[in-house]
Scaffold this active site. Structure first.
Site, PDB file in Angstrom:
ATOM      1  N   CYS A 135      -9.795   2.127 -16.423  1.00 38.65           N
ATOM      2  CA  CYS A 135      -9.164   2.307 -15.345  1.00 38.65           C
ATOM      3  C   CYS A 135      -8.398   3.736 -15.303  1.00 38.65           C
ATOM      4  CB  CYS A 135      -8.105   1.419 -15.114  1.00 38.65           C
ATOM      5  SG  CYS A 135      -7.028   1.278 -13.680  1.00 38.65           S
ATOM      6  N   CYS A 189     -12.029   7.422 -10.267  1.00 39.38           N
ATOM      7  CA  CYS A 189     -11.672   5.952 -10.252  1.00 39.38           C
ATOM      8  C   CYS A 189     -12.743   5.227 -10.596  1.00 39.38           C
ATOM      9  CB  CYS A 189     -11.082   5.760  -8.842  1.00 39.38           C
ATOM     10  SG  CYS A 189     -10.751   3.936  -8.594  1.00 39.38           S
ATOM     11  N   HIS A 213     -13.992   2.535  -9.390  1.00 36.96           N
ATOM     12  CA  HIS A 213     -14.653   1.990  -8.180  1.00 36.96           C
ATOM     13  C   HIS A 213     -15.650   3.125  -7.613  1.00 36.96           C
ATOM     14  CE1 HIS A 213     -11.603  -1.077  -8.832  1.00 36.96           C
ATOM     15  NE2 HIS A 213     -12.005  -1.728  -7.759  1.00 36.96           N
ATOM     16  N   ASP A 229      -9.981  -3.426 -16.458  1.00 39.22           N
ATOM     17  CA  ASP A 229      -9.502  -2.496 -15.225  1.00 39.22           C
ATOM     18  C   ASP A 229      -8.650  -3.547 -14.185  1.00 39.22           C
ATOM     19  OD1 ASP A 229      -9.738  -0.487 -13.289  1.00 39.22           O
ATOM     20  OD2 ASP A 229     -11.584  -1.575 -12.173  1.00 39.22           O
ATOM     21  N   SER A 230      -8.308  -2.924 -13.251  1.00 34.24           N
ATOM     22  CA  SER A 230      -7.429  -3.651 -12.290  1.00 34.24           C
ATOM     23  C   SER A 230      -8.391  -4.636 -11.673  1.00 34.24           C
ATOM     24  CB  SER A 230      -6.704  -2.773 -11.347  1.00 34.24           C
ATOM     25  OG  SER A 230      -7.912  -1.746 -10.634  1.00 34.24           O
ATOM     26  N   GLU A 233     -14.072  -2.837  -3.018  1.00 32.96           N
ATOM     27  CA  GLU A 233     -13.847  -4.267  -3.617  1.00 32.96           C
ATOM     28  C   GLU A 233     -14.419  -5.247  -2.165  1.00 32.96           C
ATOM     29  OE1 GLU A 233     -12.054  -6.028  -6.345  1.00 32.96           O
ATOM     30  OE2 GLU A 233     -12.283  -4.112  -7.338  1.00 32.96           O
TER      31      GLU A 233
END
Ligand code: DGL
Length: 273
Positions: free
Chosen positions: A72, A183, A185, A9-10, A151
């Protein structure tokens, strides 16, 4: 086959997908890569996203992985073709499994998709939903601030709730019964998004993320390609990041659901194989 499954993932959000793999396939070795030096991807151009993704796939292939899971949505939304440079490692993304999972739980109303600007701009979810349900109404909503908030670890923060209220405003009167957390996240914001979606629509809304659907697809693909490992084995895990491993700890543990061994600092800035 004993080779590990590669996941990237990023940033750290893809650990939500890795955790679903750990749960479903505890005997498989996993190598996780979070490109924390270059997160977020979601606000970048398609060409940049693909270039970063190719670096990540090349890195994972060098670790000898038997399969790559693109954990991702932003990368998956750009299409998976060309990520391996013709290599024979299967690559699996998160968009189609997520779209399918939403159609499974929706009672037929419009489906909202929350995602990064890159994911929403690509139209990939709308396309994936329409492959199965061509007439289904889809309401795509770009939520660029969610990734930095997560994050930062601000998952229960009043600022995050304010931002969510803003992003979810179009749900009012829309008839939406299902929201895709498009997403990796966003599962950490599940509670906030669920609460505010219910507040705005005035009825309960199903929230869907692709982690478990992806794990199911990975298992099926391992069986089909005869790459599955002996189920009596015990799976090892490696966690790699491209920046400041010491900063990743707390947030990473939230995504992974338990504490992790120390992360390795790696460099993926190599030319693709
Ligand atoms: N977690 C990623 C996704 O699923 C993207 C986050 C980002 O880098 O913008 O889309």
């Amino acid at each position: 086959m004993n080779a590990p499954i590669g996941i990237f993932d990023s940033g750290l959000g893809g650990l939500t997908v890795a955790a679903a793999l750990r749960e479903r396939l505890p005997h498989e070795d996993l190598v996780y890569l979070g490109d924390t030096a270059r997160v977020p991807y979601g606000t970048r151009s398609p060409a940049t996203i693909v270039r970063y993704a190719r670096n990540n796939v090349a890195f994972l292939r060098k670790q000898g992985v038997k399969m790559v899971v693109v954990a991702c949505n932003t990368v998956s939304a750009q299409g998976l073709d060309g990520l391996t440079d013709g290599g024979d490692v299967p690559v699996i993304g998160v968009i189609r499994p997520g779209a399918r999972a939403a159609l499974e739980v929706s009672s037929g109303g419009p489906i909202a998709v929350l995602g990064t600007p890159g994911t929403i701009r690509s139209g990939a979810y709308v396309q994936a939903i329409h492959e199965h349900a061509p007439d289904r109404e889809v309401l795509p909503i770009a939520c660029p601030l969610f990734v930095p908030l997560v994050e930062e670890g601000w998952v229960d923060h009043p600022v995050t709730a304010m931002v969510a209220r803003e992003y979810l405003a179009p749900l009012k009167g829309s008839g939406v019964d299902t929201v895709i957390l498009g997403c990796t996240h966003y599962p950490l914001l599940r509670e906030t998004i669920g609460r505010i979606a219910t507040e705005i629509t005035g009825h309960p809304v199903a929230l869907v993320d692709s982690a478990h659907a992806v794990a199911r697809d990975v298992e099926a693909l391992l069986v089909r390609t005869r790459l599955a490992r002996d189920p009596s084995a015990s799976g090892g895990r490696r966690f790699c990041v491209t920046d400041a491993p010491e900063r990743a700890g707390d947030v990473a543990a939230r995504f992974w659901g338990e504490s992790l061994p120390p992360m390795e600092h790696v460099d993926v800035m190599v030319s693709p194989l």
